[in-house]
Write an enzyme that holds these catalytic residues in place. Structure first.
Site, short mmCIF file in Angstrom:
data_model
loop_
_atom_site.label_atom_id
_atom_site.label_comp_id
_atom_site.label_asym_id
_atom_site.label_seq_id
_atom_site.Cartn_x
_atom_site.Cartn_y
_atom_site.Cartn_z
CG MET A 64 -2.00 1.10 1.04
SD MET A 64 -3.20 1.09 2.37
CE MET A 64 -2.25 1.86 3.66
N PRO A 65 1.36 1.63 -1.18
CG PRO A 65 1.75 1.99 -3.45
CD PRO A 65 1.21 0.99 -2.48
CG HIS A 66 0.82 5.50 2.45
ND1 HIS A 66 1.14 4.15 2.58
CD2 HIS A 66 1.24 6.08 3.60
CE1 HIS A 66 1.72 3.95 3.74
NE2 HIS A 66 1.79 5.10 4.38
CB ALA A 67 3.07 10.39 -0.36
#
Length: 152
Positions: A64-67
């Site tokens: 779950m890539p996020h920023a």
């Protein structure tokens, strides 16, 4: 009124991608298209994986890539890329689901994380999602998992 957190526009099925960077870009595309994120948000997610390693692989087979919201999140939503052939996120091999999360505030972030965790909190659920062959079947199953979690 029943809420839909995932729609066909936010779901992509691909047989294979070259690498995790391409997977992140493809997973984020629907959010970019709908102006939920800016292009710089995608770059921030990629930078996070490079700098912080593979903590974004939450459970086996799911990343779950996020920023941070200030990195270019204009709204709240998530999109999913489902792969037939797995990719590696750094030293974590065999990732099939890439869930791109974007939120513009903390309350929305927690609410979205609850929905997402309802999809992946059991290995059997991940198995079932990976076995779906159509977007309609995937969404129907995902909504069932979310509804079951909300009723607990």
């Amino acid at each position: 009124m029943e809420q839909h957190y995932l729609c066909e526009n936010h779901l992509a099925f691909k047989s294979k991608v070259a690498n995790w960077e391409e997977a992140v870009k493809l997973a984020a595309e629907p959010l970019l298209r709908e102006r939920i994120i800016e292009e710089k948000y995608i770059q921030a997610m990629i930078k996070n994986v490079r700098e912080m390693g593979t903590y974004m692989v939450l459970v086996p087979r799911v990343a779950m890539p996020h920023a941070r919201p200030e990195a270019g999140a204009l709204g709240t939503g998530f999109s999913i890329l489902k792969l037939v052939e797995p990719i590696s996120f750094g030293d974590v091999k065999d990732v099939y689901l890439i869930i791109c999360l974007a939120t513009d505030n903390n309350e929305a972030h927690l609410a979205m994380l609850q929905k997402i965790s309802a999809l992946i909190d059991e290995e059997e659920k991940v198995d079932a999602l990976l076995e779906t062959s159509t977007k309609t079947a995937f969404i129907k199953l995902a909504e069932k998992f979310i509804k079951e979690e909300e009723e607990l």
